[in-house]
Write a protein that holds these residues in place. Structure first.
Motif, PDB file in Angstrom:
ATOM      1  N   PRO A  44     -41.583   6.167   3.860  1.00  0.00           N
ATOM      2  CA  PRO A  44     -40.540   7.165   4.121  1.00  0.00           C
ATOM      3  C   PRO A  44     -40.097   7.197   5.576  1.00  0.00           C
ATOM      4  O   PRO A  44     -40.882   6.988   6.473  1.00  0.00           O
ATOM      5  N   THR A 103     -35.060   8.756   4.192  1.00  0.00           N
ATOM      6  CA  THR A 103     -34.191   7.866   3.425  1.00  0.00           C
ATOM      7  C   THR A 103     -33.515   8.562   2.248  1.00  0.00           C
ATOM      8  O   THR A 103     -32.755   7.935   1.526  1.00  0.00           O
ATOM      9  N   THR A 136     -30.529   7.263  -0.268  1.00  0.00           N
ATOM     10  CA  THR A 136     -30.774   7.142  -1.704  1.00  0.00           C
ATOM     11  C   THR A 136     -29.772   7.963  -2.512  1.00  0.00           C
ATOM     12  O   THR A 136     -29.387   7.574  -3.619  1.00  0.00           O
ATOM     13  N   GLN A 161     -36.716   5.347  -4.006  1.00  0.00           N
ATOM     14  CA  GLN A 161     -37.640   5.930  -3.033  1.00  0.00           C
ATOM     15  C   GLN A 161     -38.960   6.235  -3.727  1.00  0.00           C
ATOM     16  O   GLN A 161     -39.014   7.025  -4.663  1.00  0.00           O
ATOM     17  N   VAL A 190     -35.621   8.631  -7.108  1.00  0.00           N
ATOM     18  CA  VAL A 190     -36.754   9.073  -6.297  1.00  0.00           C
ATOM     19  C   VAL A 190     -37.929   9.334  -7.221  1.00  0.00           C
ATOM     20  O   VAL A 190     -37.753   9.659  -8.400  1.00  0.00           O
TER      21      VAL A 190
END
Length: 570
Positions: free
Chosen positions: A323, A326, A330, A338, A552
């Motif tokens: 990380p 980001t 994303t 992610q 994510v």
């Protein structure tokens, strides 16, 4: 001039497609680059000798033993040797783990960079996956890849000359000339267009998540890491120590590829050491990026915008392994994934767990800096019918005796400590532990995910006495058989214990390469429907954070520090 020693992770062959006889030695086609040198990786077979290997590879016995110190104990079948390439070739392919190699690096000398060097891969022509676009025919596809229609039909037996091609369908293609697709499609290569770029927004949304899409075919994977091999030494600074964290990630990643060998997933892995604009440019302009179906790893924060723009244009799925803010990228790039669960999702999970609690809930806080978030957190609990008490705890204050008045002697007490202040948290836990011990209050304390940064400072006895429960993005349960197996394998190859970065590299390699091989280049659209997957250190369940954005990880782990001194993971 100061010389630094750097222990690079060993490299095993993932797939060996040829057999050795007992007396005839076949020269390996597998290579790896270490620094500015290229080496063959040779798997020793029964009957081979140091002398015969030196003849085949045109190296001296002294040089072979120098590069492979274990030969001092004798040559054994099954050994993996690192042999200098004397052919003048600058091509290199990274595969999976073997013998470790120590190399000496001059700290003051920057590595020479040849912009004409090809950074990838096989001497043999590899199969590629072509996703059919609207209007394409077998003739057009054959022309594009400099092969014949008969060649395409040969490797795609479900087709015949009269077959109607379906948009989004995949074909296995063996180019007739490995240089031809690049030369005939120079414009595409220049902009990084590859197989993934055949996807339109329409076809990506309607991805057909068919299993075993890549079964038996080569999967081209790129790993980008800021290894900075010329800067790592035993007395490293913080930034150099950070670079070594990526080396440990790399070691775990290579072990993951080795483990995938049994799943019949041939992998062509290319690793780039990217730490500045020049090395990023070399990676993006390499032949490897033109063939990649998956990019993984980490790009330094100051290079992220340039990197994100390049891969977004090429539409290559990118797995972000570490990380550094980001989420904003994303949200806008549907090809970004992610893997570190955002803090907001971890807090949300804690909130959901507390919503299921029906006993006394006490929220202990220091100072409220974000009133809206605090009120929302409490209101969510109250909306589920919970009676929530709020207690303002003053650090080292005498009035904290009133905390006892908020507790229920005849029921379980669920105490949420809303603070990231280490000193404050330690003081609260000490106070609660005293109440639990002397007055026998039944307590479960809930902490925030950020406590991970100072968990080693917390009193071991206190957190177990109070049944501390915290949400974490990752945790290694050393009692699991899978974890024990990984540690044993890691120790065998790397002569040390794995760090959390090693576990992280293994988890990401196992999960994403398997999914890419299973679903193809549309795998980001497919994994959102998968059940949560628990790896060695991490639990994965992916979802979109915006309609036009990427994925994510929404999963995290609940750790409970039980009174029997065990840690229970839920």
């Amino acid at each position: 001039m100061k010389t630094l020693k750097y222990l690079l992770p060993p490299v095993l062959l993932l797939c060996v497609f040829f057999a050795f006889s007992q007396i005839e030695i076949k020269k390996s086609t597998e290579k790896i680059r270490i620094g500015d040198k290229v080496y063959y990786i040779h798997l020793v077979s029964k009957g081979e000798t140091v002398y015969s290997l030196c003849r085949v590879y045109s190296v001296s016995q002294e040089e072979l033993i120098s590069e492979n110190p274990q030969l001092a104990q004798g040559l054994k079948a099954g050994d993996r040797l690192k042999i200098p390439d004397r052919s003048g070739s600058e091509q290199a392919v990274a595969k999976t783990p073997a013998n470790s190699a120590r190399i000496e690096v001059d700290k003051d000398k920057k590595p020479e960079i040849n912009n004409d060097v090809k950074t990838v891969a096989s001497e043999a022509v590899s199969a590629i996956k072509h996703k059919i676009k609207s209007g394409e025919t077998l003739v057009k596809i054959a022309q594009k890849y400099n092969c014949t229609v008969e060649d395409i039909l040969k490797y795609n037996p479900v087709l015949d000359e009269n077959s109607k091609l379906k948009k989004g369908q995949y074909l296995t293609i063996y180019p007739g000339n490995s240089e031809s697709p690049q030369s005939e499609n120079a414009a595409e290569s220049a902009t990084g267009m590859d197989i993934a770029s055949q996807q339109t927004d329409e076809t990506a949304v309607d991805a057909e998540c068919t299993e075993n899409l890549y079964a038996g075919d080569v999967l081209n994977v790129i790993l980008i890491l800021p290894l900075k091999v010329t800067e790592i030494n035993a007395n490293s600074t913080n930034s150099q120590r950070g670079a070594y964290d990526f080396v440990e990630f790399y070691e775990g990643f290579l072990l993951a590829i080795d483990s995938l060998n049994g799943k019949n997933i041939p992998i062509n892995l290319t690793t780039f050491d990217v730490y500045d604009v020049q090395t990023l440019s070399m990676a993006l302009n390499s032949a490897a990026f033109g063939e990649a179906q998956l990019v993984m790893g980490h790009v330094p924060k100051n290079l992220m915008d340039a990197f994100a723009g390049a891969v977004a244009e090429r539409k290559i799925p990118v797995v972000l392994s570490f990380p550094h803010d980001t989420e904003s990228i994303t949200e806008k790039n549907r090809y970004f994934i992610q893997t570190i669960t955002p803090l907001s999702f971890q807090i949300e999970k804690l909130n959901k767990i507390l919503c299921e609690v029906r006993e006394n809930i006490v929220v202990v806080y220091e100072e409220i800096t974000d009133t809206a978030s605090f009120d929302k957190f409490v209101k969510t609990l109250e909306d589920y019918g919970n009676a929530v008490k709020k207690y303002h705890y003053r650090l080292h204050g005498s009035r904290n005796e009133n905390l006892q008045n908020e507790l229920d002697k005849n029921d379980k007490n669920n105490i949420v400590v809303l603070s990231n202040n280490k000193v404050f948290v330690m003081d609260v836990l000490s106070k609660l532990n005293a109440l639990s011990g002397s007055l026998k209050y039944d307590m479960t304390v809930y902490g925030l995910p950020q406590w991970k940064s100072f968990e080693e400072s917390l009193n071991f006895e206190h957190i177990h006495n109070l049944n501390l429960s915290v949400i974490q993005a990752s945790f290694v349960d050393y009692n699991r058989d899978e974890v024990k197996s990984f540690i044993g394998k890691y120790r065998y190859y790397y002569k040390g214990d794995p760090s959390r970065f090693s576990f992280h590299g293994y988890d990401l390699g196992i999960y994403f390469i398997d999914r890419a091989a299973k679903y193809g280049t549309d795998f980001p659209e497919c994994i959102v429907n998968d059940e949560p997957a628990t790896l060695l250190q991490t639990r994965f369940k992916f979802g979109k954070i915006s309609p036009q954005g990427g994925l994510v990880n929404t999963e995290s782990l609940l750790l409970q520090y039980a009174k029997d001194l065990n840690i229970v993971v839920e």
